[in-house]
Design a protein around this motif. Sequence first.
Motif, short mmCIF file in Angstrom:
data_model
loop_
_atom_site.label_atom_id
_atom_site.label_comp_id
_atom_site.label_asym_id
_atom_site.label_seq_id
_atom_site.Cartn_x
_atom_site.Cartn_y
_atom_site.Cartn_z
N GLN A 127 0.74 -1.35 -0.16
CA GLN A 127 0.13 -0.02 0.17
C GLN A 127 0.98 1.23 0.12
O GLN A 127 1.62 1.62 1.03
CB GLN A 127 -0.91 0.07 1.22
CG GLN A 127 -1.96 1.18 1.29
CD GLN A 127 -2.96 0.94 0.32
OE1 GLN A 127 -3.54 0.02 0.30
NE2 GLN A 127 -3.24 1.96 -0.55
N GLN A 159 -1.36 -7.21 4.77
CA GLN A 159 -1.99 -7.02 6.17
C GLN A 159 -2.21 -8.16 7.07
O GLN A 159 -2.25 -8.12 8.32
CB GLN A 159 -3.42 -6.19 5.71
CG GLN A 159 -3.09 -4.86 5.32
CD GLN A 159 -4.44 -4.04 4.79
OE1 GLN A 159 -5.30 -4.99 4.25
NE2 GLN A 159 -4.41 -2.88 4.75
N GLN A 163 0.74 -9.51 8.76
CA GLN A 163 1.10 -8.52 9.73
C GLN A 163 0.34 -8.58 11.04
O GLN A 163 0.80 -8.73 12.07
CB GLN A 163 0.89 -7.13 9.36
CG GLN A 163 2.02 -6.54 8.37
CD GLN A 163 1.76 -5.25 7.80
OE1 GLN A 163 0.67 -4.65 7.59
NE2 GLN A 163 3.02 -4.28 7.43
N ARG A 164 -1.01 -8.82 10.74
CA ARG A 164 -2.04 -9.17 12.06
C ARG A 164 -1.24 -10.49 12.61
O ARG A 164 -1.26 -10.55 13.81
CB ARG A 164 -3.30 -9.61 11.40
CG ARG A 164 -3.98 -7.99 11.59
CD ARG A 164 -5.58 -8.36 11.23
NE ARG A 164 -5.67 -8.84 9.87
CZ ARG A 164 -6.13 -8.25 8.70
NH1 ARG A 164 -5.91 -6.87 8.88
NH2 ARG A 164 -6.24 -8.73 7.58
N PRO A 176 -2.04 -2.97 11.06
CA PRO A 176 -1.23 -3.23 9.68
C PRO A 176 -1.49 -2.33 8.59
O PRO A 176 -2.84 -1.93 8.44
CB PRO A 176 -1.88 -4.69 9.10
CG PRO A 176 -3.20 -4.67 10.44
CD PRO A 176 -3.18 -3.86 11.17
N ASP A 177 -0.42 -1.67 8.13
CA ASP A 177 -0.59 -0.85 7.25
C ASP A 177 -0.44 -1.37 5.43
O ASP A 177 -0.52 -0.50 4.64
CB ASP A 177 0.39 0.25 7.37
CG ASP A 177 1.76 -0.16 7.39
OD1 ASP A 177 2.13 -1.49 7.06
OD2 ASP A 177 2.93 0.47 7.82
N GLY A 178 -0.33 -2.58 5.40
CA GLY A 178 -0.20 -3.22 4.21
C GLY A 178 0.90 -2.89 3.15
O GLY A 178 1.04 -3.08 2.12
#
Length: 263
Positions: free
Chosen positions: A8, A50, A53-54, A61-63
């Motif tokens: 992202q 994301q 990340q979780r 999470p910012d992707g």
Amino acid sequence: MITDTVGQGGRNALNDTMIVQRLLNQIDIPGAQQLVADGSPGVRTIFKIQAFQRSIGIARPDGIIAPRSKTMTELMCRANAENSVHAQLSLTNPAPTSADLGAPWIATAEREIGQKEVAGPKANPRIMEYHKAAKYWAKDDSLGVNAWCGSFVAWVMSQHGHAAPANAFRAKEWASFGTPLKAPVYGSIGIKSRSGGGHVAFAVGQSRDGKHYYMLGGNQSNEVNVSRYGADVWDAFVFPAGVAAGDTLPVYQGTASDAGSEA
């Protein structure tokens, strides 16, 4: 290791994005689908970043993945733990393969390049195998009555477990196969009209200006080859049902002939 940000809002260089996609595919992340490792940072790639990340405890999470970030470090460690050999290949060989681009049948079709008709009453046994896959009763491989582009596509798809449509030896019957597309993607099947019938082939690339498509097919100048066609001559493109199609048709980098006879 990636050289810049992926995901992202990232720089999303082709090789970096493919490395991340391949590494993500090596990890079992609940609720996340396998990615088409084509270097295109679409919604599915961002969603999977994301989700990963979780899974490693990042609350928001910012992707996006940056070099040497916690996300990248954990991704490399877990991918290596899952499959160290494949992870190493992901880092050292980022060039896309037909499987990465979501169309493994193209590698099968490419291995047939050079198969050609035999003049006279004899026939190329390989082309007769194509006809058999399409349930065609032809006894020869030449002349217009024995056009074999549809049979070639039927044979290729059968090698990957995809049933051909009825009367698959007729090129235009492929318009009813699978899922219709608004625009071609790598490995999609294109259908067009020609004098006295139709033609069908696989899309493997486009020109930089998008005005031409490069099509891998049978019975193109009486052989299996990659030929260049005007983009506007194709009536429809389809993709196997139940298979995730890629997002792009890459710029073609190989050798090709200009479109010729299809009869």
